[in-house]
Design an enzyme around this catalytic site. Structure first.
Site, PDB file in Angstrom:
ATOM      1  N   GLU A   1      -9.780  22.070  28.873  1.00 23.46           N
ATOM      2  CA  GLU A   1     -10.002  23.385  30.530  1.00 23.46           C
ATOM      3  C   GLU A   1      -8.858  24.026  31.094  1.00 23.46           C
ATOM      4  O   GLU A   1      -9.160  25.102  30.729  1.00 23.46           O
ATOM      5  CB  GLU A   1     -11.031  22.532  31.239  1.00 23.46           C
ATOM      6  CG  GLU A   1     -11.215  22.869  31.728  1.00 23.46           C
ATOM      7  CD  GLU A   1     -11.674  22.739  33.426  1.00 23.46           C
ATOM      8  OE1 GLU A   1     -13.050  21.829  32.904  1.00 23.46           O
ATOM      9  OE2 GLU A   1     -11.407  22.136  34.754  1.00 23.46           O
TER      10      GLU A   1
ATOM     11  N   ARG B   1     -17.014  27.434  32.689  1.00 26.10           N
ATOM     12  CA  ARG B   1     -15.522  27.335  32.985  1.00 26.10           C
ATOM     13  C   ARG B   1     -14.748  28.757  31.730  1.00 26.10           C
ATOM     14  O   ARG B   1     -13.742  28.446  31.360  1.00 26.10           O
ATOM     15  CB  ARG B   1     -15.271  25.581  32.921  1.00 26.10           C
ATOM     16  CG  ARG B   1     -15.189  24.367  32.826  1.00 26.10           C
ATOM     17  CD  ARG B   1     -14.458  24.725  34.375  1.00 26.10           C
ATOM     18  NE  ARG B   1     -15.517  25.400  35.409  1.00 26.10           N
ATOM     19  CZ  ARG B   1     -16.913  24.507  35.431  1.00 26.10           C
ATOM     20  NH1 ARG B   1     -16.619  22.893  35.606  1.00 26.10           N
ATOM     21  NH2 ARG B   1     -18.209  24.548  36.449  1.00 26.10           N
TER      22      ARG B   1
ATOM     23  N   SER C   1      -9.825  17.762  35.400  1.00 27.00           N
ATOM     24  CA  SER C   1     -10.502  17.612  34.120  1.00 27.00           C
ATOM     25  C   SER C   1      -9.622  18.280  33.146  1.00 27.00           C
ATOM     26  O   SER C   1      -9.416  19.480  33.143  1.00 27.00           O
ATOM     27  CB  SER C   1     -11.831  18.105  34.217  1.00 27.00           C
ATOM     28  OG  SER C   1     -12.855  17.418  35.103  1.00 27.00           O
TER      29      SER C   1
HETATM   30  C1  LIG Z   1      -7.578  17.136  41.165  1.00 30.96           C
HETATM   31  C2  LIG Z   1      -8.038  18.338  40.941  1.00 30.96           C
HETATM   32  C3  LIG Z   1      -9.524  18.399  40.633  1.00 30.96           C
HETATM   33  C4  LIG Z   1      -9.966  19.932  40.180  1.00 30.96           C
HETATM   34  N1  LIG Z   1     -11.111  19.872  40.267  1.00 30.96           N
HETATM   35  C5  LIG Z   1     -11.684  20.933  39.660  1.00 30.96           C
HETATM   36  C6  LIG Z   1     -13.330  21.328  39.624  1.00 30.96           C
HETATM   37  O1  LIG Z   1     -13.410  20.487  40.504  1.00 30.96           O
HETATM   38  N2  LIG Z   1     -13.822  22.000  38.819  1.00 30.96           N
HETATM   39  C7  LIG Z   1     -12.952  23.447  39.085  1.00 30.96           C
HETATM   40  O2  LIG Z   1     -13.594  23.913  38.087  1.00 30.96           O
HETATM   41  N3  LIG Z   1     -11.600  23.201  39.141  1.00 30.96           N
HETATM   42  C8  LIG Z   1     -11.235  22.183  39.266  1.00 30.96           C
HETATM   43  N4  LIG Z   1      -9.820  21.644  39.166  1.00 30.96           N
HETATM   44  C9  LIG Z   1      -8.881  22.809  38.266  1.00 30.96           C
HETATM   45  C10 LIG Z   1      -8.474  23.662  39.481  1.00 30.96           C
HETATM   46  O3  LIG Z   1      -8.015  23.216  40.759  1.00 30.96           O
HETATM   47  C11 LIG Z   1      -9.168  25.329  39.537  1.00 30.96           C
HETATM   48  O4  LIG Z   1      -9.689  25.768  37.952  1.00 30.96           O
HETATM   49  C12 LIG Z   1      -8.724  26.128  40.080  1.00 30.96           C
HETATM   50  O5  LIG Z   1      -9.400  27.444  40.209  1.00 30.96           O
HETATM   51  C13 LIG Z   1      -7.020  26.561  39.719  1.00 30.96           C
HETATM   52  O6  LIG Z   1      -6.229  27.584  40.811  1.00 30.96           O
HETATM   53  P1  LIG Z   1      -5.049  27.757  41.550  1.00 30.96           P
HETATM   54  O7  LIG Z   1      -4.556  28.752  41.700  1.00 30.96           O
HETATM   55  O8  LIG Z   1      -4.804  26.674  41.286  1.00 30.96           O
HETATM   56  O9  LIG Z   1      -4.638  28.317  39.483  1.00 30.96           O
HETATM   57  P2  LIG Z   1      -3.075  28.164  38.522  1.00 30.96           P
HETATM   58  O10 LIG Z   1      -3.195  26.849  38.158  1.00 30.96           O
HETATM   59  O11 LIG Z   1      -2.113  28.965  39.462  1.00 30.96           O
HETATM   60  O12 LIG Z   1      -3.528  29.063  37.810  1.00 30.96           O
HETATM   61  C14 LIG Z   1      -4.431  28.858  36.641  1.00 30.96           C
HETATM   62  C15 LIG Z   1      -4.556  30.112  35.424  1.00 30.96           C
HETATM   63  O13 LIG Z   1      -5.251  30.942  36.707  1.00 30.96           O
HETATM   64  C16 LIG Z   1      -4.268  32.196  36.149  1.00 30.96           C
HETATM   65  N5  LIG Z   1      -4.181  33.064  37.908  1.00 30.96           N
HETATM   66  C17 LIG Z   1      -3.788  32.196  38.679  1.00 30.96           C
HETATM   67  N6  LIG Z   1      -4.399  32.941  39.783  1.00 30.96           N
HETATM   68  C18 LIG Z   1      -4.538  34.871  39.755  1.00 30.96           C
HETATM   69  C19 LIG Z   1      -5.012  35.277  39.038  1.00 30.96           C
HETATM   70  N7  LIG Z   1      -4.511  36.273  41.559  1.00 30.96           N
HETATM   71  N8  LIG Z   1      -5.395  36.944  38.746  1.00 30.96           N
HETATM   72  C20 LIG Z   1      -5.362  36.289  37.810  1.00 30.96           C
HETATM   73  N9  LIG Z   1      -5.195  35.124  37.236  1.00 30.96           N
HETATM   74  C21 LIG Z   1      -4.738  33.751  37.696  1.00 30.96           C
HETATM   75  C22 LIG Z   1      -3.190  31.702  36.116  1.00 30.96           C
HETATM   76  O14 LIG Z   1      -2.095  32.851  35.397  1.00 30.96           O
HETATM   77  C23 LIG Z   1      -3.703  30.326  34.911  1.00 30.96           C
HETATM   78  O15 LIG Z   1      -3.607  31.189  33.409  1.00 30.96           O
HETATM   79  C24 LIG Z   1      -8.640  20.812  39.542  1.00 30.96           C
HETATM   80  C25 LIG Z   1      -7.678  20.400  39.188  1.00 30.96           C
HETATM   81  C26 LIG Z   1      -6.982  19.722  40.233  1.00 30.96           C
HETATM   82  C27 LIG Z   1      -5.504  19.487  40.074  1.00 30.96           C
END
Ligand SMILES: Cc1cc2nc3c(=O)[nH]c(=O)nc-3n(C[C@H](O)[C@H](O)[C@H](O)COP(=O)(O)OP(=O)(O)OC[C@H]3O[C@@H](n4cnc5c(N)ncnc54)[C@H](O)[C@@H]3O)c2cc1C
Length: 363
Positions: free
Chosen positions: A355, A176, A253
């Protein structure tokens, strides 16, 4: 605007288009100072540069599924990443390398690779958010993580003011984590994944998934079966976004699984001796990973445990904290997270770490 990323219409959050609650899966977060939308890599670089020229802080937001944004919001510029698409940039008889735009919805990409018979992402089905965010915390689930298939990340380096290619070996991938997490330096523009041409999954590593598929750990299964089974398992835990299911109004999580040195692990076992054998997994360097969900549950915070303003642990998964009415504040969610963290520490002496990325709030 993407049709995939949440702009929730339920709940009591304000309707101001700059309210960040509209763009997060928790439906939490106050106003943005300024809100910009980038629909291509070039536009993304341009929006970040323009904000820097205005001397404004920048927050990149894609799916909003791994952020907790404070009630005060973010006073600088928030750039919503909405670039889309992927293309094959290299291939041979056995593999195919796809370059994926940062804003491409992750699960659409996984579905497309499974359909084409490209193996490597199938166990990551159903995870919300964007492809560009997957390297940030080395997204993983059900025995797979993106560090296994990412070969390079194209990013805008804000320190150098240049677009750079970062090889996977230099991304600092860990459980992570990566060099990108908690860093304002990098704007991920696209990600390269090398996938295997195969109608079958990689060896199934996760016991629960193997059981659900009716195979042994180490067996391979048709890609579509792996994807469907992972999605079914995830949905049962509220881990696939569903606008109708408040158990999914979370960041997945909330805490990472703690990894302990051997000595600390033995101390913990003594402390938890009355609770039977706690689940644990051996990790590199003679360390041991524990289940944060088990610790939370055994510390007295079961599924459905409710905190202020109706924020609650999901009724389907102990690790997910939910804004289940859609009307709570970030302060309430953070208070619940703090109560759980402190309770686990008091009971087991183990610190839990969040996380998601916390923005203008802290636990
Ligand atoms: C129901 C649910 C289940 C999930 N299950 C998992 C799982 O099984 N495994 C897991 O690892 N995660 C899981 N997650 C967490 C999440 O989905 C992942 O971490 C996902 O990759 C986040 O993507 P996002 O586009 O929503 O990021 P955001 O929430 O939009 O951003 C997250 C972080 O990344 C940064 N960021 C986003 N895009 C960029 C970019 N292009 N360049 C630089 N920085 C950037 C943002 O500034 C922020 O700091 C889950 C979340 C939910 C709600």
């Amino acid at each position: 605007m993407s049709d995939v990323y949440a702009e929730p219409t339920t709940g009591a959050h304000p309707t101001d288009p700059a309210t960040l609650a509209r763009y997060t899966t928790l439906r939490l977060g106050g106003p943005a100072g300024r809100l910009e939308i980038a629909t291509s890599a070039d536009e993304l670089v341009q929006k970040v540069r323009e904000a820097e020229a205005r001397e404004q802080a920048v927050l990149l937001l894609a799916g909003g599924s791994n952020v907790v944004i404070g009630d005060q919001g973010f006073p600088g510029t928030v750039v919503l990443i909405r670039s889309r698409g992927f293309r094959v940039v290299a291939e041979d008889a056995d593999t195919v390398t796809v370059r994926v735009e940062a804003g491409e919805p992750w699960d659409d990409l996984v579905a497309a690779t499974v359909e084409r018979g490209w193996s490597g992402l199938e166990c990551l089905s159903g995870i919300p958010g964007s492809a560009g965010a997957t390297p940030i915390q080395n997204v993983g689930a059900y025995g797979q993580e993106v560090a296994e298939t990412i070969t390079a990340v194209d990013a805008y380096d804000r320190t150098e003011g240049a677009v750079v290619r970062i090889a996977a070996a230099d991304c600092g991938f860990a459980y992570r984590g990566s060099i990108f997490k908690y860093s304002d330096r990098w704007v991920v523009l696209s990600v390269d994944f090398r996938l295997t041409r195969s109608p079958h999954s990689g060896p199934v590593r996760y016991a629960e998934l193997a059981r659900a598929l009716g195979v042994e750990v180490g067996d391979r299964v048709p890609l579509a079966d792996a994807r469907a089974t992972v999605r079914r398992l995830r949905a049962g835990k509220g881990m696939v976004l569903d606008a109708q299911d408040p158990d999914t109004w979370s960041v997945g999580s909330f805490f990472t699984n703690p990894v302990l040195e051997r000595e600390a692990y033995e101390l913990f076992r003594e402390r938890a001796a009355d609770l039977g054998e706690p689940p644990s997994w051996p990790c590199p360097g003679d360390t041991v990973k524990l289940s944060a969900a088990w610790l939370i549950d055994r510390a007295g915070f079961g599924k459905g445990y409710t905190g202020p303003e109706g924020v609650a642990i999901s009724t389907k998964h102990t690790l997910a904290l939910t804004n289940r009415t859609g009307a709570a504040s970030t302060a309430a969610l953070v208070a619940l997270a703090r109560e759980i963290r402190d309770g686990v520490h008091t009971r087991f002496g183990i610190p839990l770490h969040p996380e998601p990325v916390l923005i203008n709030c802290a636990i």
